[in-house]
Motif scaffolding. Structure first.
Motif, PDB file in Angstrom:
ATOM      1  N   GLU A  24     129.279 114.105 -58.477  1.00  0.00           N
ATOM      2  CA  GLU A  24     128.408 114.881 -57.603  1.00  0.00           C
ATOM      3  C   GLU A  24     127.119 114.117 -57.321  1.00  0.00           C
ATOM      4  N   ASN A  25     126.671 114.206 -56.074  1.00  0.00           N
ATOM      5  CA  ASN A  25     125.478 113.495 -55.629  1.00  0.00           C
ATOM      6  C   ASN A  25     124.234 114.174 -56.189  1.00  0.00           C
ATOM      7  N   SER A  26     123.349 113.408 -56.761  1.00  0.00           N
ATOM      8  CA  SER A  26     122.171 113.988 -57.403  1.00  0.00           C
ATOM      9  C   SER A  26     120.906 113.820 -56.552  1.00  0.00           C
ATOM     10  N   THR A  27     121.052 113.421 -55.287  1.00  0.00           N
ATOM     11  CA  THR A  27     119.876 113.271 -54.431  1.00  0.00           C
ATOM     12  C   THR A  27     119.326 114.648 -54.072  1.00  0.00           C
ATOM     13  N   LEU A  28     118.107 114.656 -53.578  1.00  0.00           N
ATOM     14  CA  LEU A  28     117.485 115.919 -53.196  1.00  0.00           C
ATOM     15  C   LEU A  28     118.261 116.556 -52.053  1.00  0.00           C
ATOM     16  N   LYS A  29     118.540 117.838 -52.176  1.00  0.00           N
ATOM     17  CA  LYS A  29     119.308 118.564 -51.173  1.00  0.00           C
ATOM     18  C   LYS A  29     118.547 119.813 -50.779  1.00  0.00           C
ATOM     19  N   SER A  30     118.973 120.382 -49.680  1.00  0.00           N
ATOM     20  CA  SER A  30     118.340 121.625 -49.240  1.00  0.00           C
ATOM     21  C   SER A  30     118.762 122.759 -50.170  1.00  0.00           C
ATOM     22  N   LEU A  31     118.019 123.826 -50.111  1.00  0.00           N
ATOM     23  CA  LEU A  31     118.316 125.000 -50.924  1.00  0.00           C
ATOM     24  C   LEU A  31     119.721 125.525 -50.618  1.00  0.00           C
ATOM     25  N   SER A  32     120.086 125.541 -49.346  1.00  0.00           N
ATOM     26  CA  SER A  32     121.409 126.019 -48.927  1.00  0.00           C
ATOM     27  C   SER A  32     122.512 125.117 -49.474  1.00  0.00           C
ATOM     28  N   SER A  33     122.291 123.815 -49.401  1.00  0.00           N
ATOM     29  CA  SER A  33     123.289 122.871 -49.923  1.00  0.00           C
ATOM     30  C   SER A  33     123.467 123.045 -51.422  1.00  0.00           C
ATOM     31  N   ASN A  34     122.366 123.229 -52.134  1.00  0.00           N
ATOM     32  CA  ASN A  34     122.440 123.451 -53.577  1.00  0.00           C
ATOM     33  C   ASN A  34     123.183 124.737 -53.901  1.00  0.00           C
ATOM     34  N   LEU A  35     122.970 125.778 -53.110  1.00  0.00           N
ATOM     35  CA  LEU A  35     123.651 127.052 -53.308  1.00  0.00           C
ATOM     36  C   LEU A  35     125.158 126.886 -53.118  1.00  0.00           C
ATOM     37  N   ILE A  36     125.545 126.200 -52.042  1.00  0.00           N
ATOM     38  CA  ILE A  36     126.968 125.973 -51.774  1.00  0.00           C
ATOM     39  C   ILE A  36     127.592 125.142 -52.891  1.00  0.00           C
ATOM     40  N   GLU A  37     126.881 124.109 -53.332  1.00  0.00           N
ATOM     41  CA  GLU A  37     127.384 123.265 -54.407  1.00  0.00           C
ATOM     42  C   GLU A  37     127.547 124.066 -55.698  1.00  0.00           C
ATOM     43  N   GLU A  38     126.617 124.948 -55.975  1.00  0.00           N
ATOM     44  CA  GLU A  38     126.695 125.783 -57.176  1.00  0.00           C
ATOM     45  C   GLU A  38     127.927 126.692 -57.131  1.00  0.00           C
ATOM     46  N   ILE A  39     128.197 127.286 -55.984  1.00  0.00           N
ATOM     47  CA  ILE A  39     129.366 128.169 -55.846  1.00  0.00           C
ATOM     48  C   ILE A  39     130.657 127.353 -55.935  1.00  0.00           C
ATOM     49  N   TRP A  40     130.667 126.175 -55.310  1.00  0.00           N
ATOM     50  CA  TRP A  40     131.841 125.313 -55.376  1.00  0.00           C
ATOM     51  C   TRP A  40     132.109 124.897 -56.820  1.00  0.00           C
ATOM     52  N   HIS A  41     131.058 124.588 -57.559  1.00  0.00           N
ATOM     53  CA  HIS A  41     131.203 124.224 -58.975  1.00  0.00           C
ATOM     54  C   HIS A  41     131.797 125.406 -59.756  1.00  0.00           C
ATOM     55  N   GLU A  42     131.348 126.599 -59.469  1.00  0.00           N
ATOM     56  CA  GLU A  42     131.871 127.792 -60.146  1.00  0.00           C
ATOM     57  C   GLU A  42     133.351 127.996 -59.825  1.00  0.00           C
ATOM     58  N   ALA A  43     133.732 127.787 -58.566  1.00  0.00           N
ATOM     59  CA  ALA A  43     135.136 127.930 -58.160  1.00  0.00           C
ATOM     60  C   ALA A  43     136.002 126.872 -58.846  1.00  0.00           C
ATOM     61  N   ARG A  44     135.506 125.648 -58.891  1.00  0.00           N
ATOM     62  CA  ARG A  44     136.237 124.563 -59.543  1.00  0.00           C
ATOM     63  C   ARG A  44     136.407 124.864 -61.030  1.00  0.00           C
ATOM     64  N   GLN A  45     135.361 125.395 -61.659  1.00  0.00           N
ATOM     65  CA  GLN A  45     135.428 125.734 -63.083  1.00  0.00           C
ATOM     66  C   GLN A  45     136.451 126.841 -63.334  1.00  0.00           C
ATOM     67  N   ALA A  46     136.498 127.828 -62.436  1.00  0.00           N
ATOM     68  CA  ALA A  46     137.479 128.909 -62.580  1.00  0.00           C
ATOM     69  C   ALA A  46     138.902 128.359 -62.469  1.00  0.00           C
TER      70      ALA A  46
END
Length: 145
Positions: A94-116
């Motif tokens: 996963e890219n650790s560069t600065l991202k927008s709030l929306s991008s971080n939110l989407i990434e967080e949900i995608w991470h949760e889906a992947r974990q499930a």
């Protein structure tokens, strides 16, 4: 999230090996391919990858073939998918560069889906699949009688 053809074929091949685990006899590529309707050449490549990951072992000779390297109840579907698709490796990249709030939110949900998805794959073993298949086959036979 979708299961790739590569992972599906690998799981089908390993399921066939799990079904024959108790006999201790190796299965040849052509036997597995015919039983699960997998192209021989493709299955050969998959089994080589799976062997390098330590999930199967090969036996040479006239009665040679492939066997599970461990008991079917000790091999999870997550292990199979990870050795072919590298889910853990993708998650680590996963890219650790600065991202927008929306991008971080989407990434967080995608991470949760992947974990499930990983949690579900970790919960099932080849033995579980073999038992479910056997149960469904018995029901299918009973239905036609």
């Amino acid at each position: 999230m979708e299961l790739s053809c590569k992972s599906e074929y690998a799981i089908l091949a390993l399921l066939e090996l799990a079904a024959h685990y108790s006999s201790g006899e190796p299965l040849q590529i052509r036997q597995i391919a015919a039983q699960q309707n997998i192209p021989d050449r493709y299955l050969e490549q998959l089994l080589a990858t799976i062997r390098r990951a330590g999930l199967v072992r090969s036996q040479r000779g006239a009665k040679g073939g492939y066997l599970l390297a461990r008991e079917p109840w000790k091999i999870t579907l997550l292990e199979v998918v990870n050795c072919l698709e590298g889910l853990e490796a993708k998650a680590a990249k996963e890219n650790s560069t600065l991202k927008s709030l929306s991008s971080n939110l989407i990434e967080e949900i995608w991470h949760e889906a992947r974990q499930a998805a990983e949690d579900v794959l970790q919960r099932y073993t080849l033995q579980d699949l073999a038992e479910k298949r056997e149960s469904l086959q018995r029901l299918d036979i009973m239905y036609y009688i």
